[in-house]
Every structure is written in structure tokens, then in C-alpha cells.
Design a protein around this motif. Structure first.
Motif, mmCIF file in Angstrom:
data_model
loop_
_atom_site.group_PDB
_atom_site.id
_atom_site.type_symbol
_atom_site.label_atom_id
_atom_site.label_comp_id
_atom_site.label_asym_id
_atom_site.label_seq_id
_atom_site.Cartn_x
_atom_site.Cartn_y
_atom_site.Cartn_z
ATOM 1 N N GLY A 31 -3.490 71.400 6.048
ATOM 2 C CA GLY A 31 -3.418 72.276 4.881
ATOM 3 C C GLY A 31 -4.303 73.497 5.058
ATOM 4 N N ARG B 243 -5.210 74.829 7.788
ATOM 5 C CA ARG B 243 -4.571 75.684 8.784
ATOM 6 C C ARG B 243 -3.450 76.509 8.146
ATOM 7 N N SER B 244 -2.707 75.870 7.246
ATOM 8 C CA SER B 244 -1.589 76.577 6.630
ATOM 9 C C SER B 244 -2.084 77.780 5.822
ATOM 10 N N PHE B 245 -3.266 77.651 5.223
ATOM 11 C CA PHE B 245 -3.789 78.749 4.417
ATOM 12 C C PHE B 245 -4.592 79.749 5.253
ATOM 13 N N TYR C 179 -4.981 82.729 7.292
ATOM 14 C CA TYR C 179 -4.198 83.919 7.644
ATOM 15 C C TYR C 179 -4.947 84.827 8.620
ATOM 16 N N GLU D 199 -5.419 86.879 11.515
ATOM 17 C CA GLU D 199 -4.406 87.446 12.402
ATOM 18 C C GLU D 199 -4.982 87.931 13.714
#
Lengths: 201, 312, 644
Positions: free
Chosen positions: C617, C619-621, C623, C625
């Protein structure tokens, strides 16, 4: 990698990163196909090896399974509508249809849990025989995939609400839609080769 | 870069030579010294393939030695011999694809025919009915049941010569393999199913048999002796056993099934098939139901010198 | 659970192992603290997503595993040379051959090759990193923790002892109670996930990130071998995942897949295992073929002969590898017809493999061979591997296999292909690419000494085993009859020769680190492919400018045209991914969950699983770049590296 950015086409395909992620996910799905094929093969090999436990024909109920199938197939359709809204650039439409998809998925899961509990009360548990081990593992693996998909989609909904549609969020949503359709296809195979055959034979 | 003398191919060239020398002394190797038609057909196949393999090895080694010696980088080498852009030649590539293919086809034919032959009793004794013996492996010993004679032996085997033996293989627990190298190759013993293996001895004698498939702590010592006798002697032995050997009770049999290594040999004037056949679906969990807990404790087996007299 | 059930007790060798683990660990902790290197370790290595550093960590781990597996081998050889000494008892011997096999295949051969792929493939195709650098780090840590989990078993809980093939029903809960077998299942499962992820990652990298102009059939052969290997990984590893999961469910939750009770089917394990296991041996041999092809072409100073045939033969081998699994158990009684089919399909593999052998020989034809150490390994490979290959065909003849099966003939065969193929390739590849990785070559004299010890030792060890196998000696026995003694003693002598060779090789790493001349150019061996176009040590972004590579042997072409990977007028800012601690933390938690599951502490396992999900979770959030390397920075780095 910014050099590879495209100005037109679907949002999720515009960056090199997006294109690679989607290709990577297709390859991952190929591996998933192998994984489920192995489980199907296992099920086929162990078919009929029920030992002292009830045989599937006695337990499988056409009603519940039809409802489950209807829920999951519809959810795949609503998932498609969600992507359609994404392509149109409508975050609201996307989120609405994604939530509908998840509710249908939860309904499917609910019935599956009910079904499992019901079978084990009738004396067919994971431990009772090779056939039932294979049944629970095959259907259960699919169920776990659906559960993970729902959890994952909830995370994406939060991100969509916070960030709107970007190359990154649209890529993530597109990938989960691939995943969801894939689970639908797997279910069709489970429905036919496990339930239909199990009820007829 | 210093130019090393290529020692490499020198001793590599010794390898095929040593192969030849060793092969000449091979008639003593168990597998290449069979005492029955099954082992003989397998030996023939091995030797047949060995010639092809030797040919391939010689060709490749010769080519290799030639390339490495001739084209090593050395001072004063003729530059005409160096063609860095040479990268293919369709004709020769077809040749070295087709020749191995032909060799594979040549090897496939006897392999397949032998495979089908091994599923039947040997031709040479087709005038007699095969002798049926149920060979059951149980951790870590062997039970041999003669249903027609109604006798059972543990950890040794008597067979008549010049008559096919039809082994019905199964296991009470873990997967084993019946292997009597001088009579022929092995097949698996598994619980809940039955394999058939035909073997035959043409010469009287005592042969080593064992479990070929690893199945736990006592595996090394799961061996047995095969006594091949002339038909008459064998019949005498059967008669004597039927008259003198004790009866095997189910209670005693159940005790014997417990996982253990057993040096001694036993013989009985009935068979355990009266109450269980581990090769059937009903018999598959007979042993594990009774001895599941026995596997919790290890045996701590060591190589005792007394173990050696089992091998004579 | 009491402490004496948790730790393995009563074995002097195991106590020795415990002591050395404690000593080495405290020494490492002391050194890191004393030299204040903890921050450096965390920043530069533990959190890196750089494919080159991850590759180096793979190779270091694999060398450590080679040491462990080699020690296992030497212990077995001692036992078999002196069976009356009772150096090992039956149980201990079983554990050791089990861990030897598992470690060598899963935790040595594969990570070693994946390590080389990690470092070299992006460089060969002109890429700046993997397609998914984060996933790459994740893969490494899953392998690392899987390997640690498996290795810790001999001091905690007890080693698995059912053979590396772990045939059921022996490996089931009834006949192998206790945590030992669970270590095998969870260790392989954890590292298997990483391998699958690497397969996907490398495949996308190769398909999507090649330099402009590099068509598939212009790719270097090692990259091709990697692509084909990835294909096998993707289609084979899920089968292992399922097989391991089913056996885990059997053992821990009481299901009946492979049991003799409940109408389970123990034979199914052998099928599933080898449906993965046979492709697995090609996973470790195809990259080896790729390495030999690169090394031979470089030091023959000649273009690889029959490039297209080489590629197609690999593809053919990959396809066939899925159609031969039954040859591992011809003796199961599948019937003459089934055995015939698999017998023929097995022998067919000899055809594309033979094509490759002849292509290598033809590459040597009209060449100019330089006997560098990597070339020596590659040359020694050809005759040695042929011996393994022809005996492989013999084993493929099912009727004869009834006699070879489970005997030392088989042992000799697969060591001839796996050592002469994979291990020689690991040495060749490591020595060949060593200057690219570390900025200096390995000493040639010491390297050759190691080579001779290892190669001669290898033949002395395994050649006699063909004969002792034909004499009826089965594998996995812990004592032997007097007739087999002489050849076994020879084997043991050879094994120690290999051990000495390995020790010299390791010494060479140290010696060369101290004494070798540092590389001044990136092109250490007058190379042919793009990895040699980068300066040494390779800048973290690999290529300042990505060359146009439309020729086979792209770097040769660049050298002719006078091009480099530093064309100042074409410089642009380079986008790079940020380092992250998430992979190591996530996999540490997964290892904790697996450890709990091994001891069947279900609550702890669930807590660990939830931890892994939470990490996903997070990791999913995430961002992040990455960042851009500016043109001035690139100029500075390149000028310094190139001595301009």
C-alpha cells in the motif's frame, strides 16, 4: 524517459513508463495463466478422488453459482464502462463505475464465502480428501485474487480522488482493469469446468 | 598477451583414450555384466549407444584439438588463416543439423522397441507362465509375497532360473524402487498403485537387490539378496518353506511395518495379501494410519561395520 | 516450543556452524561500526536500485552460496571416502545432499547468472537501467532473504532432508514432520517470486529499452540468451509456485494433495516439480551458452559463427524443455508409449545443442585465439560439456534409463552439464566482465592456476562416477560396499582439487584488488558489444548518450566510425530513479512471515503478511518520480572517467 512522451493517444500509453508497465503486466498475466492452468490441471487429476467425503454433485447448488457468475460478469462489464469514462476524461464517471464494480465484486466474494462455509458444514473441507483440497485451492486462489483486486482498487480510488487523471493514475487504473477482466475469464473456466461438470457428472 | 602453450588439449585428448581403457575393463561393471535377458537387452542398448557417443566424442575432440592448436595466436602466424568476418555457411550448418538428427533416429528405434519388449515377459521363457511375486517396500525393508506358493519372505528373495518373474510392485508408505542391477533396471514402488516389472535370471547365483529411490533415513540399508536357483532347487525351497516356516499374523505384520532398519531375514508360510494389498486404493494408507507417529523420532543410523556382511 | 527444539542440538558440526555464524556476524557488525560504514552500507547498497550494484550483490551472494554448497559437497565426499569413520550419520548425510542440491541450483547457479544478466544486459542493449528498477531491487531482496531463510535451517529447526527434489509422500507432513521441509518450501517460494519478477522485468527491458536501431536479430547473443531464459522463467516458475504452495498447504493446513491418505496423489508432485524442474535446468544453461558465445567471439577475435542458428537453437531448446519432464521418472511406470514419446523428445534436444557446439567450433575456425582465463574456461567447456551431453542422450533412452536411473551415472551426467556448463560459465563471465564491474582485471596467472585445479579436479571427481554408477552404486547412499571404494576415493581427491581451485579463485579476487592495474579505458578486452563502449567504472546512468546501434557487434562498428557514448552536442538531462529502502523492508517482513509459517506460528505469519500488504500500500502511494542528472554534471563525470 521524458523524451519518449507522446502528445496524443490514450493517457496511460503516453509515457514510456506507462507503456512498459502495461507490457509488463500483460507478461505477468501470462504467468498467472500458467499458475491457474497448473491449478486446473491439479483439479482435473484429483477429480473424483473424494475418499469418504461427499461428492460434488451432492453439494454444488446451481442457484448460488449462477448468481456469483452473474455478479462477476456484470462487474467485468461495469469495469469496462469505467475505462470508457476514463478515456473520455471523466474522473467522476470513472470513480462511480469503479465503485459499482467493487460492490459487485464484494457481492461475489460474499456468496463464495457463504458457499465455502456451507460445504464445510456438509463435511467437505480442505482436509477431507484430495478432490476437496483441489477444489478449495482452485476456487480459493481465485477468491484471494478478487480480494486483493478489491483492496488494490480501493487504494487507486483514493489516489484518483487526490490526483485526478494523470499518466500515472490512468495507467494504474488501466492495469487493474486488465486484472479484473482476467479474473472474470478465469471464473468462466471455473464455472464451466468445476461447477457445470461437477453438477452434471 | 603472453602466448601460453596450449596444455589444454593435451590432457583433454587423454579423456577419450581413458574411456577406451576403462571400457575394456568394463565387463566387470554390474550393469554391463547381466545375468538375464532383461538386463542383457538393456546392456545391448547401452553398448549400442555407447559406440555412437564415442564416435561423437572423438569427432568433436578432434575438431576441437585441431581448432585450438591451429588457430591459436602465435608469433609469425600466417594472416591468410585469419578471417574475422566469416560468420556462416548454410551447407555445413545443414550437415551438422542433419547428422545428429539421423543419429537420434537411429537411437530411437531400438529404444522404442526395447521399451515395448520390457512390458512383456522375456521371450526366452515364453513356454512357462511367469512366477508372480508381490514386492512391497515398507520403510526400510522388503516384503516378497508368493501368492501361488502362499509364502512370504522379508529382505531376501528366491527365484527359479530360466523363468520370467512378474513383480507386482507397491509400497506401504514412501516411494521406493526395486532394483536388481544384474537382472535389469528398476521401477518405482508406490502406495496405492501397482507397477509390473518383468525380470529373469538365466544363471544361478546370488545377486544384490536394493531400493534405488531415496526414501528417508534407512534408505541406504534397504537392500536384499536374490537367490536364483534351478527350478528343482527352487521347488524344494518352496516345499520346505511351506512345511517349516511359521505363520505371519496381522499383528506381527503391523509391527514389522513400523519404520525401522532390519538386518535379519524372515520367512513365513502365508502372505500379508490375505489382509492388505498396499497396491490397491484400499490399502494405500494402511501403514501410515498405524505408524504416523513413528516418524517423529529419528533412528540416528550410523554405518556399523556389521552392516557390511549384508553385502558379503 | 522449548529452546532445544528450536535450535539444532547434539551435532558437533552444527555447533561449529553456529559458532562461526556468530563470529562472522559480530565481526561484520564490529567492522561496520568501527569504520562508521552503516550509513554508507544503507545508502549505497541496501537501498540501491542501480542494476549494476544489484548485480554485484547477486554475485557476492552466489559466491557465498557456492562456498556453502561446496562445503556440503566436500562433507559428502569425505563420508563416502571414509564410510567407516562415521563422519556423518544417515540423517545428517540426507540433510547435506538435500541442501547441497537446493543451494547449488536455486541459490547459486540462478542468482549468479541473474547477477551477470543484471549488470550486463542493460549495458549490452544501451539502456540506463531495468524497465522497473524498484522491482529489480525487490527481486534481489526476495532471493536474498529466501536464501538466508533456507540456510539458517541447519542451526534453527533442522535442515530439510528429503532431497532437493523433495518427492512426496516422503516430504509430506506424515513422514517428514517438523520445520525442516517447511524451510525448503518457504525458502524456495520466497526466492521464486523474485525470480519470476526478474524474468518479467528483464523481458520488458529487452523488448522495450534497446538502443535505437538495435533490432531483435542485431542483439548480442548473451542478451538473446537472457530473453529466451526469461521466457522459460515466466512459463515455468508459476508451476513451481503452485507445487510449493500445495505442499505447504498439505504440510501446514492438512490438505491431501500429495498424501497417501485421503486419496491424494504423491506422483503428482514429481510431475509438477519436473514440469518446472526441467525448464529450470535450461534457465541455468542457456545464459551460460550466451556467456560462452560472447567470450569465444571476443578472444577468437572473430565474429560468432551462425548467429541466427545460435538464436533459433536456443528458442527450440526452450520450447522442447517444456516437453521432456517425464524423462526424470521413466521408472514410474507410465507405460511404453508415454516413455517412447518422452524418450524421443529428450533425444531431440541433442540436435539444437549439437548445432551450438559445432557453431562454437566453427567460430574458432580461422580465428586468432588468445588464451585468457575467461577463454580457457570457455574452451574447457566444449569437450567437457560434450561428455555430459552424450551421456544425457544415453539417459534419454528410456529402456536403458531403467538401469541408469538414480545411479551415480546420472550424478556424473548432471554434474558434467551443470558444472562444465553453468559453473564454468559463471567463472568465465565473472572474469570476463570483472573489469567492467570493478575497474580492474583479475590476475591472469593466479586465475589460470585456479582454472587448472578446478577443471582437472572436476574431471577427476566426476568421470569415475560414470563407472561407479554402471557398477550399480545408487545416489544418496551414505556408505558403500568395498567394490566402489577405489573410484569413490578418486572422486574425493578430485573434489578437494575443485575446492582448492575455488579457494585460489577467491584469493585472486583479494590479490587483484590489491595489486591489479586499474583500467584506464572502458574497453578492457578489445570488446565487440556495447557494454565495452561505456567508461570504467561505469557511470550510474551507464550511457551519457545512447548510440545508434544498427549493426551486429555494435561496438566494433562504433570503434571503426570513431563514435563514443559521450557525444557532447547530443547531451540531454538524464532521468534516473531514486534509491529506496522499501524493497529490503518489504522482503524482510515477508521473510519474517515465512519464518513464522515454517514453525507454524499462524498468528505471527498473518501479522507478517499484513505487514507485507501494508508495504505494498505504501508503495502504491509513493509518487517519487526520480530525479534528473543535469548536462553539466554528466559532462563532469564523463570527462573525469574518460581522462579528457
Amino acid at each position: 524517459m521524458s523524451a519518449h512522451e507522446l502528445k496524443s493517444g490514450p493517457l496511460e500509453y503516453r509515457t514510456q513508463e506507462g507503456r512498459m508497465s502495461i507490457l509488463g503486466f500483460w507478461i505477468f498475466l501470462a504467468a498467472e495463466v500458467v499458475l491457474f492452468s497448473t491449478l486446473f490441471a491439479t483439479y482435473a487429476v484429483l477429480y473424483g478422488r473424494t475418499a469418504d467425503a461427499p461428492v460434488p454433485g451432492e453439494l454444488f447448488e446451481p442457484g448460488i453459482v449462477l448468481v456469483m457468475t452473474f455478479l462477476l460478469l456484470t462487474s467485468s462489464f461495469t469495469c469496462g464502462i469505467a475505462i470508457h469514462h476514463m478515456r473520455r476524461g471523466s474522473v467522476k464517471g470513472l470513480m462511480t463505475w469503479l465503485i459499482i464494480t467493487l460492490i459487485l465484486g464484494l457481492g461475489f466474494l460474499g456468496f463464495e464465502i457463504y458457499e465455502f462455509v456451507h460445504y464445510s458444514h456438509e463435511g467437505a473441507t480442505l482436509q477431507s480428501s484430495a478432490f476437496w483440497s483441489a477444489f478449495y485451492t482452485l476456487a480459493g486462489t481465485h477468491g484471494v485474487h478478487v480480494t486483493l483486486g478489491i483492496g488494490w482498487a480501493v487504494l487507486l480510488l483514493i489516489q484518483l480522488a487526490k490526483r485526478g487523471l494523470t499518466t500515472v493514475t490512468s495507467r494504474k487504473v488501466f492495469i487493474i482493469s486488465l486484472y479484473w477482466h482476467f479474473l472474470d475469464v478465469i471464473w468462466i473456466f471455473i464455472f464451466t469446468s468445476v461447477y457445470l461438470i461437477g453438477m452434471v457428472v | 598477451m603472453r602466448h601460453k602453450r596450449p596444455h589444454l588439449q593435451k590432457w583433454l585428448a587423454l579423456l577419450p583414450l581413458s574411456l577406451v581403457f576403462l571400457l575394456s575393463g568394463c565387463s566387470e561393471l554390474t550393469v554391463l555384466d547381466p545375468k538375464g535377458p532383461v538386463g542383457q537387452s538393456q546392456k545391448d542398448l547401452i553398448v549400442f549407444s555407447l559406440w555412437f557417443m564415442l564416435g561423437i566424442v572423438v569427432v568433436v575432440f578432434a575438431l576441437f584439438a585441431f581448432m585450438v592448436i591451429k588457430y591459436r595466436n602465435r608469433p609469425g602466424r600466417n594472416d591468410k588463416d585469419y578471417d574475422p568476418d566469416l560468420h556462416g555457411n548454410t551447407a555445413i550448418e545443414i550437415v551438422w543439423t542433419v547428422i545428429p538428427l539421423i543419429i537420434v533416429i537411429i537411437l530411437s528405434v531400438p529404444t522404442v522397441t526395447t521399451l515395448f519388449d520390457l512390458e512383456k515377459p522375456p521371450e526366452s521363457s515364453s513356454d512357462k507362465e511367469p512366477l508372480v511375486i508381490y514386492a512391497t517396500s515398507a520403510d526400510w525393508k522388503w516384503f516378497f509375497s508368493y501368492p501361488e506358493q502362499d509364502i512370504e519372505t522379508v529382505n531376501y528373495l528366491h527365484i527359479p532360473t530360466d523363468r520370467a518373474i512378474e513383480f507386482r510392485l507397491s509400497s506401504a508408505d514412501s516411494m521406493a524402487a526395486l532394483w536388481i542391477p544384474q537382472l535389469g533396471g528398476q521401477k518405482y514402488n508406490m502406495a496405492g498403485m501397482e507397477n509390473t516389472l518383468y525380470l529373469q535370471a538365466d544363471e544361478p547365483g546370488t545377486y544384490d537387490g536394493r531400493n534405488g529411490n531415496f526414501n528417508g533415513e534407512g534408505f541406504t540399508e534397504q537392500t536384499f539378496k536374490v537367490h536364483a536357483q534351478e527350478e528343482e532347487e527352487f521347488n524344494d525351497w518352496v516345499q520346505e518353506t511351506q512345511d517349516e516356516a511359521p505363520e505371519l499374523t496381522q499383528e506381527e505384520y503391523d509391527k514389522l511395518l513400523a519404520p525401522s532398519v532390519m538386518d535379519e531375514q524372515m520367512v513365513f508360510s502365508n502372505t500379508h495379501l490375505e489382509w492388505v494389498d498396499h497396491g490397491t486404493n484400499d490399502g494405500r494408507d494402511y501403514a501410515i494410519k498405524r505408524h504416523r507417529d513413528a516418524y517423529q523420532e529419528l533412528l540416528h543410523l550410523e554405518n556399523e561395520i556389521k552392516g557390511d556382511d549384508k553385502h558379503e | 516450543m522449548k529452546l532445544d527444539e528450536f535450535f539444532v542440538t547434539g551435532e558437533p558440526l552444527v555447533y561449529g556452524g553456529m559458532v562461526s555464524i556468530v563470529l562472522v556476524t559480530s565481526a561484520v557488525i564490529f567492522l561496520l561500526t568501527y569504520f562508521k560504514r552503516w550509513g554508507w552500507l544503507w545508502r549505497e547498497w541496501l537501498t540501491t536500485v542501480d542494476h549494476k550494484k544489484i548485480g554485484i550483490m547477486y554475485i557476492l551472494s552466489a559466491l557465498a552460496m557456492l562456498f556453502r554448497g561446496g562445503m556440503d559437497a566436500l562433507m559428502m565426499r569425505i563420508q563416502l571416502a571414509f564410510p567407516n569413520m562415521n563422519f556423518l550419520n544417515a540423517q545428517h548425510y540426507d540433510e547435506i545432499f538435500t541442501t547441497h542440491g537446493t543451494i547449488m541450483i536455486i541459490f547459486m547457479a540462478m542468482p549468479f547468472l541473474i547477477g551477470l544478466m543484471n549488470i550486463i544486459v542493460p549495458l549490452q542493449i544501451g539502456a540506463r537501467d531495468f524497465a522497473f528498477p524498484f522491482v529489480n531491487a525487490l527481486s534481489f531482496w526476495s532471493f536474498f532473504f529466501g536464501a538466508m531463510l533456507f540456510n539458517i535451517s541447519f542451526v534453527i529447526g533442522g535442515s530439510p532432508d528429503a532431497g532437493w527434489t523433495s518427492y512426496t509422500p516422503l516430504s509430506g507432513a506424515a513422514m517428514s514432520p517438523g520445520p525442516g521441509q517447511n524451510f525448503y518450501l518457504m525458502g524456495l517460494q520466497l526466492s521464486g517470486i523474485g525470480t519470476l519478477a526478474t524474468g518479467i522485468n528483464l523481458m520488458v527491458t529487452i523488448l522495450k529499452m534497446r538502443a535505437p536501431g538495435m533490432k531483435l536479430f542485431k542483439m548480442p547473443i548473451f542478451t538473446w540468451s537472457t530473453l529466451v531464459t526469461c521466457f522459460i522463467i515466466i512459463f515455468a516458475f508459476p508451476i513451481l509456485t503452485v507445487a510449493l504452495a500445495l505442499l505447504t498447504i498439505d504440510r501446514i493446513f492438512g490438505s491431501q494433495f500429495f498424501t497417501v491418505t485421503g486419496e491424494g496423489m504423491p506422483m503428482m508432485w514429481a510431475n509438477l516439480f519436473w514440469m518446472w524442474g526441467h525448464p529450470e535446468v535450461y534457465i541455468v544453461i542457456l545464459p551460460a551458452f550466451g556467456i560462452f558465445s560472447e567470450v569465444i567471439a571476443t578472444f577468437a577475435r572473430k565474429r560468432l559463427f551462425g548467429y541466427h542458428a545460435m538464436v533459433w537453437s536456443m528458442i527450440l531448446i526452450a520450447g522442447l524443455s517444456f516437453l521432456v519432464w517425464v524423462h526424470h521418472f521413466f521408472t514410474m511406470g507410465a507405460g511404453a508409449f508415454v516413455n517412447s514419446v518422452f524418450s524421443v523428445s529428450t533425444m531431440l534436444i541433442a540436435v539444437p545443442t549439437g548445432v551450438k557446439i559445432f557453431n562454437w567450433l566453427a567460430t574458432l575456425y580461422k580465428s586468432k585465439i588468445e588464451f585468457t582465463t575467461p577463454m580457457m574456461w570457455s574452451l574447457a567447456f566444449i569437450p567437457s560439456f560434450v561428455l555430459g551431453g552424450v551421456t544425457g542422450v544415453m539417459l534419454g533412452m528410456a529402456a536403458a534409463d531403467y538401469q541408469f536411473h538414480n545411479s551415480y551415472f546420472l550424478i556424473a551426467h548432471f554434474h558434467y552439464v551443470l558444472i562444465a556448463g553453468t559453473v564454468f560459465a559463471c567463472f568465465a563471465g565473472l572474469e570476463y566482465w570483472y573489469p567492467k564491474m570493478f575497474g580492474h582485471k583479475l590476475n591472469e596467472r593466479i586465475g589460470k592456476l585456479a582454472f587448472w585445479f578446478f577443471v582437472i579436479g572436476f574431471h577427476v571427481t566426476f568421470f569415475p562416477q560414470y563407472f561407479v554408477g554402471l557398477d550399480g552404486m545408487p545416489r544418496r547412499v551414505f556408505y558403500i560396499i568395498p567394490e566402489w571404494m577405489p573410484l569413490n576415493v578418486i572422486s574425493t581427491v578430485g573434489a578437494f582439487g575443485m575446492g582448492v581451485g575455488f579457494a585460489i579463485f577467491v584469493f585472486n579476487i583479494y590479490y587483484s584488488y590489491r595489486n591489479s592495474e586499474r583500467e584506464k579505458t572502458g574497453d578492457s578486452w578489445d570488446g565487440r558489444t556495447l557494454e565495452w563502449a561505456t567508461p570504467t567504472p561505469v557511470p550510474f546512468y551507464n550511457f551519457a548518450t545512447v548510440p545508434h546501434a544498427d549493426k551486429y557487434d555494435a561496438f566494433l562498428d562504433m570503434k571503426e566510425k570513431g563514435e563514443t557514448t559521450f557525444e557532447e552536442e547530443k547531451l540531454e538531462p538524464i532521468h534516473m530513479p531514486s534509491n529506496t529502502g522499501q524493497p529490503i523492508i518489504m522482503m524482510a517482513i515477508a521473510a519474517f512471515a515465512s519464518f513464522a509459517l515454517i514453525f507454524e506460528w499462524i498468528t505471527l505469519a498473518v501479522i507478517g503478511l499484513v505487514g507485507v500488504l501494508i508495504m505494498m500500500g505504501i508503495r502504491s502511494f509513493d509518487y517519487d518520480e526520480g530525479y534528473h542528472v543535469e548536462v553539466d554534471e554528466i559532462k563532469r563525470i564523463e570527462r573525469e572517467a574518460r581522462g579528457l
